[in-house]
Structure formats: structure tokens, C-alpha cells
Scaffold this active site. Structure first.
Site, PDB file in Angstrom:
ATOM      1  CB  SER A  40      -0.888  -0.085   1.161  1.00 17.53           C
ATOM      2  OG  SER A  40      -1.856   0.927   1.298  1.00 17.53           O
ATOM      3  CE1 TYR A  54       0.610   5.377  -5.342  1.00 18.30           C
ATOM      4  CE2 TYR A  54       0.457   6.753  -3.520  1.00 18.30           C
ATOM      5  CZ  TYR A  54       1.087   5.804  -4.104  1.00 18.30           C
ATOM      6  OH  TYR A  54       2.076   5.069  -3.458  1.00 18.30           O
ATOM      7  CE  LYS A  58      -0.189   2.179  -3.787  1.00 16.40           C
ATOM      8  NZ  LYS A  58       0.518   1.019  -3.935  1.00 16.40           N
TER       9      LYS A  58
END
Length: 151
Positions: A40, A54, A58
């Protein structure tokens, strides 16, 4: 918020890759212990502006890690994640250079230790999670961020 185009593909690609690894591990023979380690980011805990795909990806990796651990623990499959902070890579150095930022002056803003991580430090966390030393650890995301998420 952009939910289509490249950002959507980035999120979908990252989460699908983790999900595919989980399905593969669940179909593997039980001859040895299985440990899945997803990657992550500190952005999964501490979002950054202007980076929606993004950050969403994650967060998704952390959620997938926890659900997969819940679903596959009974099969002896451990599922964990590592959330790296800033890693000293050519890409980071280039980005800082392009922005006119001195890495040595900027590192303390991202690290209580005042430096960026070396790639091997992230790898060592993954190796520990893959080893028998962490045999009772599952559904966890380990921050390898020199305390960044605790600020």
C-alpha cells in the site's frame, strides 16, 4: 473528482492485481504456509491532495488485505500489507530536483528520522511478514514510514 480515464485504470489495476494474488494463493496446495503481502502506501492512511486515483488505490489495497485475511485465515493464509513512506529512489530524487527542493532539507518533513527510506528497508518488512517469525500476524498493514503517519 475524476473517476474515469487513467486514474480509474490505475486504481482498478492496483486493486485487481492484489485480488488476483489472493485468488491464486487460495487455490495453492497447502503443503506450506501461505503469506500474501500487499504493498500500500502511507497515502492509504494519510491522503494527499490532487492524487485521488493513487490515494483511492492505496485505501483499496488496505481494505482488500483485511477482507482477504478474514476470508482466508481459516485456510492458513495470512494476508498483510506494508505501507511505505518516502523511499529514496531515482524517481523521488528527480521529482524533488524538478521542483527545486533540496532532498536533505525536505526529508525531515516526511520522516521523524530525518531521511528517506532505502528500498531494502521496505523489503526487510516484507521478508519479516513472509517469515515464520510473523506466523501470528494477519489482517495488518505495517507502516514503514519513519513515523510519518503519526504526525
Amino acid at each position: 473528482m475524476r473517476t474515469t480515464g487513467t486514474g480509474s485504470c490505475q486504481w482498478t489495476s492496483r486493486v485487481r492485481h492484489c485480488a488476483a494474488n489472493t485468488r491464486f494463493a487460495n487455490s495453492s496446495p497447502r503443503a506450506a504456509a501461505v503469506s500474501i503481502i500487499n504493498i500500500s502506501s502511507v497515502s492509504g492512511f494519510r491522503p494527499q491532495p490532487h492524487n485521488v486515483a493513487y490515494v483511492a488505490a492505496k485505501h483499496g489495497v488496505i481494505g482488500l488485505t483485511k477482507v482477504a485475511a478474514l476470508e482466508h485465515g481459516k485456510d492458513g493464509i495470512r494476508v498483510n500489507a506494508v505501507a511505505p513512506g518516502a523511499i529514496d529512489t531515482p524517481m523521488l530524487q528527480s521529482a524533488l530536483h524538478d521542483a527545486g527542493i533540496n532532498p536533505e532539507e525536505f526529508a525531515p518533513a516526511l520522516s521523524l528520522l530525518g531521511r528517506f527510506a532505502a528500498g531494502r528497508e521496505i523489503a526487510q518488512a516484507c521478508l519479516w511478514l513472509a517469515s515464520d517469525l510473523s506466523s501470528y500476524v494477519t489482517a495488518t498493514c505495517i507502516d514503514v514510514d519513519a513515523g510519518y503517519t503519526n504526525r
